[in-house]
Design a protein around this motif. Structure first.
Motif, PDB file in Angstrom:
ATOM      1  N   ASP A 352       0.859  -1.183   0.000  1.00 20.59           N
ATOM      2  CA  ASP A 352       0.000   0.000   0.000  1.00 20.59           C
ATOM      3  C   ASP A 352       0.897   1.235   0.000  1.00 20.59           C
ATOM      4  OD1 ASP A 352      -1.978   1.869   0.195  1.00 20.59           O
ATOM      5  OD2 ASP A 352      -2.559   1.386   2.261  1.00 20.59           O
ATOM      6  N   ASP A 354       0.887   5.232  -0.494  1.00 22.37           N
ATOM      7  CA  ASP A 354       0.012   6.412  -0.525  1.00 22.37           C
ATOM      8  C   ASP A 354       0.883   7.660  -0.626  1.00 22.37           C
ATOM      9  OD1 ASP A 354      -2.039   8.201  -0.347  1.00 22.37           O
ATOM     10  OD2 ASP A 354      -2.414   7.909   1.798  1.00 22.37           O
ATOM     11  N   TRP A 392       3.904   5.924   3.224  1.00 22.39           N
ATOM     12  CA  TRP A 392       3.122   7.155   3.209  1.00 22.39           C
ATOM     13  C   TRP A 392       4.024   8.324   3.565  1.00 22.39           C
ATOM     14  CZ3 TRP A 392       3.403   3.808   7.195  1.00 22.39           C
ATOM     15  CH2 TRP A 392       3.595   4.310   8.477  1.00 22.39           C
TER      16      TRP A 392
END
Length: 454
Positions: A352, A354, A392
């Motif tokens: 993931d 981001d 992130w």
């Protein structure tokens, strides 16, 4: 890469591991406020405050005398060596103050940066002393420390003396009527009326007031020594600029060592892998060429084997290039590059990423290398069934987190160019941080923090 998981991690002791006797002792332990007057820390700090007055007088007298004498003689050549000698003496006194703070306050202050004398000779030394900001900060400490030492001495001595005197008043008040010609401590008195603390109630109240003073004294002394800590740390330690220079020099050494280790690894991989295969391929093709006329089938078989060696060598070269800096990272960024790394992991990995924009190329490369190494660790040592990678941005920092449900027990271990210790050194070289949370039995959570712009 050295094994990082699952070895030598015993069960961590907790409250349940302690016996009932230890729990009883802890339950009946005096509160910190009641223990403070009898703790060694309190008496060491009080000794520091008491010694500060004579030492402060000595330092102030020396500093002001040498400064005034040197400034007054600046109209002649003698002013420069006198002023330089005075500053050098202040540096010596500062070293003694750091030692005193270390011994009595437990304050660890690094030595300031040494003099940078670029040429030999007395003149060069005097110039270095006069141009050194550290020397002038030591002089400033000698001047500022004296009035604070007087104030802290008076406050500490009065609180300590009055507190213990009033607290023990029930023990020694009988001295007044027997030897002093009065009934006790005089609270008020004039020509017509006097008030003495002589009955049981007044004696008890006096002792209670003394108790309050005694209990408050350690905390007042700690507040006073807090200012001393700030003065020693701020004026007698290394400056922020010098500390930053030392950090950058250390980081530069780590970067150079890391780059050298990478070059050695690339050279070893080329020599032991692709180069060896290409040499063998050249020999096989030479033999096939010789057999082409007399035994075409054998020559064809050898060419077919050589073709397989070519494929293997190309794969090794691609892996080597990917380990240096993959093209997908340059073309498509961290999301695609980390997804490609995760696809080669031996356990399912959820990625993931981001990020609204891309970090600096150097930081992006370090982030890719970090996740790649951590996933390689999981494949080799974690015995996990699943893993996850989260990336992130938090303000001006790039955050990486790699998790797995393996056996845990990961730690940085010894310093080196590989493993978690090597990753920590690489990140530290660019003001990054590596945090490992891996209890025995798992799960493991490793978080890396990098600057957004290198």
């Amino acid at each position: 890469m050295a094994t990082e998981y699952g070895h030598g991690y015993g069960r961590r002791s907790g409250p349940s591991d302690r016996g009932a006797e230890g729990n009883v002792r802890r339950r009946f332990r005096l509160p910190a406020g009641l223990r403070a007057p009898f703790e060694g820390r309190t008496w060491r700090e009080l000794a520091y405050v008491l010694l500060s007055l004579p030492i402060g007088v000595l330092m102030f007298t020396y500093a002001v005398t040498m400064l005034a004498l040197g400034a007054g003689l600046l109209v002649t050549f003698l002013g420069i060596p006198v002023l330089a000698a005075g500053l050098a003496g202040c540096r010596g006194l500062g070293a003694l103050e750091r030692a005193r703070a270390r011994g009595l306050l437990g304050l660890e202050v690094a030595d300031p940066e040494p003099l940078r004398v670029r040429k030999s000779g007395v003149m060069a030394w005097m110039g270095a002393v006069l141009k050194s900001g550290t020397s002038w900060r030591h002089l400033l400490y000698a001047v500022l420390h004296f009035p604070w030492a007087v104030f802290s001495f008076v406050v500490a001595v009065n609180f300590c003396a009055y507190g213990w005197a009033l607290l023990t008043y029930p023990v020694w008040f009988w001295l007044f009527p027997m030897y002093g010609g009065q009934d006790g401590l005089q609270l008020y008195g004039d020509e017509t009326h006097q008030i003495y603390l002589d009955n049981p109630f007044e004696i008890t109240v006096t002792a209670l007031v003394g108790l309050l003073f005694t209990l408050a004294t350690p905390w007042i002394v700690r507040a006073l020594t807090l200012v001393d800590r700030l003065l020693v740390h701020g004026l007698l330690g290394p400056s922020r600029l010098a500390t930053r220079v030392v950090e950058l020099e250390s980081d530069r050494g780590v970067v150079v060592d890391t780059a050298a280790a990478d070059l050695r690894r690339i050279e070893r991989d080329l020599h032991d892998g692709a180069q060896a295969r290409l040499v063998a391929l050249a020999m096989d093709l030479g033999l096939a060429k010789e057999k082409l006329a007399e035994d075409p089938r054998a020559a064809a078989r050898m060419v077919d084997e050589a073709h397989g060696e070519v494929k293997t060598a190309l794969q090794e070269l691609r892996d080597l290039a990917r380990g240096i800096h993959p093209a997908v990272l340059t073309d498509r960024g961290l999301d695609a590059a980390l997804s490609a790394v995760a696809s080669r992991c031996t356990v399912p990995v959820q990625v993931d990423v981001d990020l609204a924009s891309r970090p600096a190329p150097a930081i992006e490369g370090i982030a890719y290398f970090t996740v790649s190494e951590l996933l390689q660790n999981i494949s080799k040592h974690a015995r996990a069934t699943s893993a996850a990678v989260d990336v992130w941005r938090s303000e001006d920092r790039l955050m990486l987190q790699v998790m797995d449900n393996g056996v845990g027990g990961a730690e940085a271990g010894a310093s080196g160019s590989s493993g978690l210790a090597g990753l920590a050194e690489r990140l530290n070289a660019v003001d990054g941080i590596l945090v490992i949370d891996s209890p025995a039995g798992g799960p493991t959570r490793i978080t890396a923090e990098l600057p957004w712009r290198g």
